[in-house]
Design an enzyme around this catalytic site. Structure first.
Site, PDB file in Angstrom:
ATOM      1  N   LYS B  81      48.982  69.649  22.861  1.00 52.73           N
ATOM      2  CA  LYS B  81      50.343  69.369  22.364  1.00 52.73           C
ATOM      3  C   LYS B  81      51.345  70.178  23.173  1.00 52.73           C
ATOM      4  O   LYS B  81      51.059  71.325  23.582  1.00 52.73           O
ATOM      5  CB  LYS B  81      50.407  69.745  20.888  1.00 52.73           C
ATOM      6  CG  LYS B  81      51.704  69.363  20.169  1.00 52.73           C
ATOM      7  CD  LYS B  81      51.618  69.745  18.689  1.00 52.73           C
ATOM      8  CE  LYS B  81      52.885  69.342  17.939  1.00 52.73           C
ATOM      9  NZ  LYS B  81      52.815  69.749  16.512  1.00 52.73           N
ATOM     10  N   SER B 156      54.104  66.188  13.374  1.00 53.99           N
ATOM     11  CA  SER B 156      54.703  66.174  14.676  1.00 53.99           C
ATOM     12  C   SER B 156      53.687  66.050  15.834  1.00 53.99           C
ATOM     13  O   SER B 156      54.116  65.922  16.983  1.00 53.99           O
ATOM     14  CB  SER B 156      55.537  67.429  14.890  1.00 53.99           C
ATOM     15  OG  SER B 156      54.739  68.566  14.763  1.00 53.99           O
ATOM     16  N   SER B 180      51.556  68.793  10.261  1.00 50.10           N
ATOM     17  CA  SER B 180      51.726  68.130  11.550  1.00 50.10           C
ATOM     18  C   SER B 180      50.466  67.840  12.338  1.00 50.10           C
ATOM     19  O   SER B 180      50.549  67.219  13.394  1.00 50.10           O
ATOM     20  CB  SER B 180      52.684  68.950  12.428  1.00 50.10           C
ATOM     21  OG  SER B 180      53.988  68.848  11.913  1.00 50.10           O
TER      22      SER B 180
END
Lengths: 101, 493
Positions: B81, B156, B180
Site C-alpha cells: 500500500k 482505504s 481499511s
C-alpha cells in the site's frame, strides 16, 4: 458553526480556503459534530485513567535511546543525503525556506 | 511451470519455487503481465518497479542456484500500500502533497518480507492518507472492484485488495485504522488480517491515527495471510509501541486439526439490525457453519459499538490533525510555487496539496482539540473509548472470539456516497476493533444475487491472532468460497 469560526479554524490548520467555501464547509463540519456529540449522553464518571487505552495488556512504552541512527538496513541508508534528497529547496546541506515577513 | 499452476496462494508459489519448478524471474514476469492486462481496468497499482523486481528476482535465482537458504517467502510477490515505505520508491499516500517523495528506508514490515525472500512489484492505490472507505479519495482515481468494475473496491486499502483478488500479486500489505484492510477484503472477496495494536511495527507506515493504525495483510486464503502476517510481526527497535511478546508459529496453529471442545463464539445479535438481507444471511450462514464445526454460540452485549463511529471520528481526526501538520511544504513533497511568505507556503501548499476529505478531517480534528471543546469532545471520547474497551474485555471472557459482520451491504457503485457522514457510517462494524486494539480476521463467505462477495470477521482478545486464523482456516474450508468463484464475473477470468 459560523463562517467566522471556520475562518479561525482554517488559520489554526494553516489551510487556505477561497471566499464562498467557508459556509458550505462549516455546514458539513457542523453536521458531523451534531452526530458525534451523542457520546456526551454517556456516563463516564467511572473512568479515571484514559490516556493509556491498552494498559491492561500492553507493555509500557519502550523508550528509544537518544542516539543518532547509523544502522544500515538492507533497504536503505540513514544518511543526510538520503533525507535531503526529498527537500524541495536546499542549500549547503540545509533546508532553505523563505525569510519571515 | 504448468499454465494451470496456482499463482494466487503463498504456499503454491513458494513451494513451486522451492522445488525448482519455476524461476523468480518467471514469477515476476507472470505478475507484471497480469498487471499490464488488468491494471488499466482496476487501477490497483499506482507505481510499479519492473526493473527492480526483475533484478531482485535474478539475484534470488542466483542465490538459489548456489544452494543458499532463502527464507519461507522466497518467490512470493507482495504488493505494498502506498503509505508504507519501500526504500527508494515513492511513498505518496495517494496525495498531491507527497508527490515525488521517495522513502529513505524500508518499513520494518517490508524489511522482514525482504529478508524472507519476498519480491516487491509496486505501490498500491488507497484513499488519501487512509481517509476513506472506498478508495475513491485518491489522486489516481478510484480502484475498481474485480467482480464489478462499476463498484468500489472498499477502502482505504482498495488497491491492496483488488490487486490480490485479480491475481496481480501473491499477497499484499495494507493498513487498518478503522477497517481499511477488512472492508476492502470484504468487498473484494479476500482474507484481511488486522493485527492486535502493537503486534506489527508501524515504523515506515505514514501515520494517520497513531493509537489506531496497524499494518495488515490481504491474501486469497487464510494460510497465505497467516504466512505473511507471521513474517511481518517480527521485532523492531524503532517503534516504541511495538510489542515484544513472542508470536509463535501462527501458520502451524492455523493448520492445526484440533478444535478445542467447549469453545464459544459471541454473537452480538442487537447490532445486526442494520444489515442488508444478504449480509444478514451471510452472517447466519457463518454462525451455522461454526456450530457445525463444534463451536457454541452465545449471545453477547456489545451495545457500546453504536457509539464507535462517534468515538472514532473524534479521536482519529484529532490524531490525524497532529500527524498531518508535518506536511507543510518545507522538508518534503509538494511546495506551492507562488507562495512567498512562510504562512503563505503553509496555507497554499496545504490548500492545494490535500484533498477535500483530508482537509475536512484536519478541520474537524483541530476543532475537537481546540480550547473550549477539548473536554466535551476529545476527553469524553477517550473516556467512552475506555468504556468500550471494558465492554469488549467482559465479552471476551464470556467467549473465545466474536463473530461480527464487516459491512452492512455489498460493494456499491462508485460515486454513491456523496455525504461524508453516510460514508463514515459504513465503518460501523470495523472501527470498534481499532478503538479496542483487538485483532480481527475478515473472511469471504458467500455471494450476493448480483455476484458480489459478502464476508464476516472474527474478533479476538489481544494477541489471539493464531487462534483467529485457526478458526478462519476451518470456516474457510467449511464454506468453500474459493471453489464458488468460477461462477462469477471476475475481471481476471
Amino acid at each position: 458553526m459560523k463562517e467566522n469560526e471556520l475562518r479561525e479554524l482554517a488559520h489554526l490548520c494553516r489551510i487556505h480556503f477561497d471566499e464562498g467555501q467557508f459556509q458550505p464547509i462549516a455546514d458539513r463540519i457542523q453536521n458531523l459534530l451534531d452526530y458525534v456529540k451523542q457520546i456526551q449522553e454517556l456516563d463516564t464518571s467511572s473512568i479515571i485513567d484514559y490516556t493509556h487505552p491498552f494498559e491492561s495488556w500492553v507493555e509500557r512504552q519502550n523508550l528509544l535511546h537518544d542516539e543518532p541512527c547509523t544502522e544500515q538496513n538492507e533497504g536503505g541508508t540513514y544518511s543526510r543525503e538520503t533525507f535531503l534528497s526529498n527537500v524541495p529547496d536546499q542549500i549547503a546541506g540545509m533546508v532553505r525556506v523563505p525569510n519571515m515577513q | 511451470m504448468s499454465t494451470t499452476h496456482d499463482f494466487t496462494s503463498i504456499a503454491s508459489v513458494t513451494t513451486a519455487y522451492g522445488q525448482g519448478e519455476i524461476s523468480a524471474v518467471q514469477i515476476a514476469h507472470h505478475y507484471l503481465k497480469k498487471i499490464e492486462e488488468l491494471n488499466p481496468k482496476l487501477n490497483a497499482f499506482n507505481y510499479l518497479f519492473p526493473e527492480k523486481i526483475l533484478q531482485q528476482a535474478l539475484l534470488l535465482d542466483e542465490r538459489r542456484a548456489r544452494g543458499e537458504v532463502l527464507g519461507p517467502l522466497a518467490g512470493a510477490v507482495i504488493g505494498i500500500k502506498d503509505n508504507i515505505h519501500v526504500a527508494g520508491e515513492f511513498t505518496t499516500c495517494c496525495s498531491k502533497i507527497l508527490q515525488g517523495y521517495r522513502a529513505p528506508f524500508d518499513a520494518t514490515a517490508v524489511s522482514w518480507l525482504r529478508k524472507q525472500g519476498a519480491l516487491f512489484i509496486g505501490k498500491m492505490n488507497m484513499d488519501e492518507f487512509g481517509m476513506g472507505s472506498t478508495t475513491e479519495n485518491s489522486i489516481h482515481g478510484p480502484t475498481r472492484n474485480p467482480y464489478n468494475i462499476d463498484c468500489v473496491a472498499g477502502g482505504s486499502s482498495g488497491g491492496s485488495a483488488a490487486g490480490v483478488v485479480a491475481g496481480m500479486c501473491t499477497a499484499s500489505l495494507g493498513s487498518d485504522t478503522g477497517g481499511s484492510v477488512r472492508l476492502p477484503a470484504a468487498f473484494c472477496g479476500c482474507v484481511g488480517v488486522k493485527p492486535t495494536y502493537g503486534r506489527v511495527s508501524r515504523y515506515g507506515l505514514v501515520e494517520y491515527g497513531s493509537s489506531l493504525d496497524q499494518i495488515g495483510v490481504l491474501a486469497n486464503d487464510t494460510l497465505s495471510a497467516a504466512l505473511v502476517y507471521q513474517s511481518i510481526a517480527q521485532s523492531c527497535q524503532f517503534d516504541p509501541t511495538y510489542s515484544h511478546k513472542p508470536i509463535g508459529d501462527v501458520s502451524k496453529a492455523a493448520l492445526s486439526k484440533e478444535i478445542q471442545p467447549g469453545q464459544r463464539v459471541g454473537i452480538p445479535t442487537a447490532l445486526l439490525e442494520g444489515l442488508s438481507k444478504e449480509a444478514r444471511e451471510t452472517f447466519d450462514k457463518s454462525s451455522k457453519h461454526l456450530q457445525q464445526l463444534g463451536y457454541t454460540l452465545v449471545e453477547v452485549d456489545l451495545s457500546l459499538v453504536r457509539y464507535a463511529i462517534s468515538i472514532y471520528y473524534i479521536l482519529a481526526t484529532a490524531e490525524a490533525s497532529t500527524n498531518l501538520s508535518r506536511f507543510d511544504g518545507m522538508r518534503y513533497g509538494y511546495r506551492h510555487g507562488e507562495a512567498k511568505t512562510i504562512d503563505e507556503i503553509y496555507e497554499r501548499t496545504r490548500e492545494v496539496g490535500f484533498g477535500e476529505e483530508v482537509k475536512r478531517r484536519i478541520l474537524l480534528g483541530t476543532y475537537i482539540l481546540s480550547a473550549g471543546y477539548q473536554d466535551a469532545y476529545y476527553k469524553q471520547a477517550q473516556k467512552v473509548r475506555m468504556l468500550l474497551i471494558q465492554q469488549y474485555e467482559k465479552v471476551l471472557k464470556e467467549c473465545s472470539f466474536i463473530l461480527m459482520p464487516v459491512a452492512t451491504t455489498t460493494a456499491f457503485p462508485i460515486g454513491t456516497m456523496t455525504d461524508p457522514l453516510q460514508m463514515y457510517l459504513q465503518d460501523l462494524y470495523t472501527v470498534s476493533t481499532n478503538l479496542a486494539g483487538l485483532p480481527a480476521v475478515a473472511l469471504p463467505i458467500s455471494w450476493s444475487h448480483d455476484k458480489l462477495p459478502l464476508a464476516v470477521q472474527l474478533i479476538g482478545a489481544p494477541y489471539q491472532e493464531a487462534s483467529l486464523l485457526h478458526v478462519a482456516y476451518h470456516l474457510e474450508k467449511a464454506v468453500g468460497f474459493s471453489a464458488s468463484q468460477s461462477n462469477t464475473n471476475q475481471v481476471s477470468k
